[in-house]
Design a protein around this motif. Sequence first.
Motif, mmCIF file in Angstrom:
data_model
loop_
_atom_site.group_PDB
_atom_site.id
_atom_site.type_symbol
_atom_site.label_atom_id
_atom_site.label_comp_id
_atom_site.label_asym_id
_atom_site.label_seq_id
_atom_site.Cartn_x
_atom_site.Cartn_y
_atom_site.Cartn_z
ATOM 1 N N ASP A 211 43.742 -3.692 26.069
ATOM 2 C CA ASP A 211 44.911 -3.801 26.940
ATOM 3 C C ASP A 211 44.645 -3.160 28.291
ATOM 4 N N ILE A 212 43.970 -1.994 28.274
ATOM 5 C CA ILE A 212 43.628 -1.323 29.537
ATOM 6 C C ILE A 212 42.676 -2.189 30.355
ATOM 7 N N ALA A 213 41.642 -2.704 29.663
ATOM 8 C CA ALA A 213 40.686 -3.555 30.373
ATOM 9 C C ALA A 213 41.355 -4.801 30.920
ATOM 10 N N LEU A 214 42.238 -5.381 30.116
ATOM 11 C CA LEU A 214 42.901 -6.621 30.515
ATOM 12 C C LEU A 214 43.785 -6.415 31.730
ATOM 13 N N ASN A 215 44.410 -5.247 31.796
ATOM 14 C CA ASN A 215 45.371 -5.020 32.873
ATOM 15 C C ASN A 215 44.793 -4.263 34.056
ATOM 16 N N THR A 216 43.525 -3.877 33.975
ATOM 17 C CA THR A 216 42.914 -3.188 35.114
ATOM 18 C C THR A 216 41.823 -4.014 35.786
ATOM 19 N N ILE A 217 41.405 -5.097 35.177
ATOM 20 C CA ILE A 217 40.389 -5.933 35.826
ATOM 21 C C ILE A 217 41.001 -6.591 37.059
ATOM 22 N N SER A 218 40.139 -6.892 38.006
ATOM 23 C CA SER A 218 40.609 -7.503 39.262
ATOM 24 C C SER A 218 40.898 -8.983 39.110
ATOM 25 N N HIS A 219 40.501 -9.565 37.977
ATOM 26 C CA HIS A 219 40.730 -10.982 37.739
ATOM 27 C C HIS A 219 42.030 -11.187 36.968
ATOM 28 N N GLY A 220 42.707 -12.271 37.270
ATOM 29 C CA GLY A 220 43.828 -12.689 36.454
ATOM 30 C C GLY A 220 43.321 -13.460 35.245
ATOM 31 N N LEU A 221 44.002 -13.294 34.101
ATOM 32 C CA LEU A 221 43.574 -13.974 32.881
ATOM 33 C C LEU A 221 44.804 -14.521 32.162
ATOM 34 N N VAL A 222 44.754 -15.796 31.819
ATOM 35 C CA VAL A 222 45.800 -16.438 31.030
ATOM 36 C C VAL A 222 45.106 -17.203 29.909
ATOM 37 N N MET A 223 45.497 -16.883 28.655
ATOM 38 C CA MET A 223 44.927 -17.574 27.501
ATOM 39 C C MET A 223 46.002 -18.490 26.935
ATOM 40 N N LEU A 224 45.663 -19.775 26.813
ATOM 41 C CA LEU A 224 46.613 -20.780 26.345
ATOM 42 C C LEU A 224 46.118 -21.379 25.035
ATOM 43 N N ASP A 225 47.082 -21.761 24.164
ATOM 44 C CA ASP A 225 46.687 -22.476 22.957
ATOM 45 C C ASP A 225 46.535 -23.960 23.278
ATOM 46 N N ARG A 226 46.275 -24.749 22.267
ATOM 47 C CA ARG A 226 45.999 -26.167 22.494
ATOM 48 C C ARG A 226 47.231 -26.911 22.988
ATOM 49 N N GLU A 227 48.427 -26.328 22.807
ATOM 50 C CA GLU A 227 49.663 -26.954 23.272
ATOM 51 C C GLU A 227 50.060 -26.481 24.666
ATOM 52 N N GLY A 228 49.220 -25.640 25.266
ATOM 53 C CA GLY A 228 49.532 -25.159 26.606
ATOM 54 C C GLY A 228 50.482 -23.988 26.630
ATOM 55 N N ARG A 229 50.687 -23.338 25.468
ATOM 56 C CA ARG A 229 51.555 -22.171 25.407
ATOM 57 C C ARG A 229 50.752 -20.893 25.674
ATOM 58 N N ILE A 230 51.403 -19.943 26.302
ATOM 59 C CA ILE A 230 50.744 -18.690 26.694
ATOM 60 C C ILE A 230 50.563 -17.809 25.468
ATOM 61 N N GLN A 231 49.332 -17.387 25.230
ATOM 62 C CA GLN A 231 49.049 -16.426 24.181
ATOM 63 C C GLN A 231 48.816 -15.026 24.741
ATOM 64 N N VAL A 232 48.071 -14.959 25.849
ATOM 65 C CA VAL A 232 47.790 -13.682 26.502
ATOM 66 C C VAL A 232 47.895 -13.890 28.008
ATOM 67 N N VAL A 233 48.527 -12.951 28.695
ATOM 68 C CA VAL A 233 48.562 -12.971 30.157
ATOM 69 C C VAL A 233 48.528 -11.519 30.633
ATOM 70 N N ASN A 234 47.630 -11.203 31.541
ATOM 71 C CA ASN A 234 47.545 -9.814 32.009
ATOM 72 C C ASN A 234 48.388 -9.611 33.265
ATOM 73 N N ARG A 235 48.526 -8.341 33.636
ATOM 74 C CA ARG A 235 49.383 -7.992 34.769
ATOM 75 C C ARG A 235 48.867 -8.604 36.070
ATOM 76 N N ARG A 236 47.536 -8.629 36.220
ATOM 77 C CA ARG A 236 46.968 -9.185 37.460
ATOM 78 C C ARG A 236 47.315 -10.657 37.605
ATOM 79 N N ALA A 237 47.334 -11.378 36.481
ATOM 80 C CA ALA A 237 47.706 -12.795 36.538
ATOM 81 C C ALA A 237 49.162 -12.953 36.973
ATOM 82 N N ARG A 238 50.021 -12.086 36.469
ATOM 83 C CA ARG A 238 51.430 -12.135 36.882
ATOM 84 C C ARG A 238 51.561 -11.904 38.384
#
Length: 771
Positions: A211-238
């Motif tokens: 969680d720390i790594a996900l929310n402190t990296i300079s990159h935005g990250l969004v993980m979607l399932d096969r239906e296009g639903r959000i599984q993971v989204v970090n603060r930088r992506a928001r």
Amino acid sequence: MREIEAERLSTDVFLSFVASLFGNRGTLWTGVIVHVLWCLLVFYFNGSELFLLFAGCFVAVFTYRMYWFYRFDQVDKQTLKHDEIVSWERQYVIGAFLTALLLGLASGYALLVLQDPFVSIASVAIALGSMMSVIGRNYGSRAAVDLQMIGCCGPILIACLFTGDLHLSALAILLVPFALTTRFMANGIRDFLYQNVISSRTMAVVAGRFDIALNTISHGLVMLDREGRIQVVNRRARDLLGLHLQRELKDRDFAAVLCEDAGNVPAGILRQLYRLADGSLERALLTFKDDRHLDFSVSRRSDGGVVLIFEDVSARIEAEEKMRHMLQFDALTGLPNRAHFADLAGEKVRDRGEVLAALAVFDVDGFKHVNDMRGHVVGDRLLAAIGARFAALKTDGIVAGRLIGDEFVLLLLGADAGELEQRIRQIHADVQGDYKVEGLRLPVTMNGGCVILTSRDFDMENWQIKADLAVNHAKAAGNGTLVFFRPEMDAQYIDEQKLRGDLRQAIQNRALHVVYQPLYLPDGSGIKCSEALVRWRHPDRGVVGPNVFIPMAEDMNLISQITYQVIEQACRDCATWPEGVAVSVNLSIQDLGNDDIVTYVAEVLDRYALSPSRLRLEVTESCFMDEPVAVSAILNRFRATGVTIAIDDFGTGFSSLSYLDTLPVDVVKIDRAFIRNIGEDERKLKLLRGIVNLSRELGLKIVVEGVETTEQLALINRHRFADLVQGFVFSMPVDSAQISVLAAAPKPVKPSTARRGVRQTPVRRLTTAER
């Protein structure tokens, strides 16, 4: 829990097990109520008052346990140390053991003493039921389980054996595997929970780190399932997508979230984001309304979902744009540089067919003088102001640029050559005039050259050559002249290039030769010096004048090679002349820019055993103006060796009088401009007299050059203006052998009608002023 086990467990796990003992107090209330009711029932059916005592003891032990439960609730669990946790476990074990022991003693007494079937069955049932609850409540402490089993089953086992009843003895034997099984089950639950606690703690640590790594990296990250639903989204992506920070996004449709929250995303960008989300686009650089540039990349997952990774590359894009601008545009004027101008011009004329195009080059007239007189800061700001005028012409569909230095370039299109020519002339007039720079009003004229050809034939390199040829003709005329390219200029350019090649070859082959013009005493009675003059006889063109090949040599940086050859030839010839005759050689500013010339002159003088006093080096005032300190240092070195220094063309430059005092000068050569029409112009006579008197006051020798008539000579002698005279009145330039003859038999010059009034073309010498 045994001490060794407590020490093996980490403090936080140990605390969690002990805390589980003090939890779920409902079973304790149930247990004490059942135990008390059982005791009362036994008393009711059997009348044994001892069970009233047992009931009271159960209540007392329960009260004791509740007291320590309450004390445990008040403790700050985070501050407990390992030894303190052991102490709390011990308090719990005591209470639990007392409860089990009371239950065991009461049941054993009922079996051994009362021997009532109902009471016996009830006692065994109550005891076994209580022991089963030990597993669910006391698994956190091995000691609690063991002691409760012993306290409860031990008295019952002993009582059964002492009754002598075969059935009760069998029951007693069966209590042993029951107790062991109960103990084994409790240990299994405790070990299972221990492993789960450790795994949970490890997972919590890993999850926390993720969680720390996900929310402190300079990159935005969004993980979607096969239906296009959000599984993971970090603060930088928001942050980068402008999504609501507090809203729960998990399992929501990514496209719907973008439509709701990403209000700053244009429709076109949204479509590309949808393509990224469904995996049909693998990479994209998207620009948002607030000039943010996000670089997206997509990775497919094995389950059909995708992972979007993106970063804000606005700073990189801005840096690239700045670098691109620096590479394409001139930093001073903001106009396209030559390379970018060529690209823009090529785009403008592409596919225009027979449309005419005009390429014009403008050169600021006398810009070097602005730098010399006003400084480079003013010069740069003047160029910037000129560039602003050219930039304003873009509104007329004109491509403007800066070539180099003080040269600007334009490209125009048109259907008629006359119209284009008129527009160029108008632009030429508009960019000239007064410029206000640093509170100064600077008048600016520009020499321009223009070529007008069909746009389909556009070639920047060739067209600029033609425009430059026209500019060269304009510079020759000067004063803001505009010249249009003519075909014959090409022939002149080719001819000039061939002549330049021939000159280079002639210098390499030492094909140039030297002649000498003698410097006579004013009465013509003797020759004291001769000036070395370089000549070039071309094998095909015949004699090429110094006014032609000397500027070429300077432009080609070959003038120093000529100077070195002249110095060597002059010293070699002078060594053959009578002892009293010196030789004079002209130096250019390029010669004086290299300290090696001092060493070279010393070597030549030594090679031909020529006294330094017989060599005179002449420099023009322009040499002093360009590099006064460096030139003065070199001349002082020459003078220290005994070489005579003369200032040539005196009176034609700037601040001439100051040079007489500050520079190491022995001889002043007065320019022919002061001699021409001296008999008719009283002002010239007075000016010449003043220069001569001032020079003599400073101890300088006077040479008057360009004396062509006996009348001029007579006037010079009458006023004693010269120590030496040079000119056609005595002799034209001759070869070295004739100098020896003239020096041996000088003759006074008498007035001659043949000479009177004769005006011949002045001899060109190796001087910077004449080049």
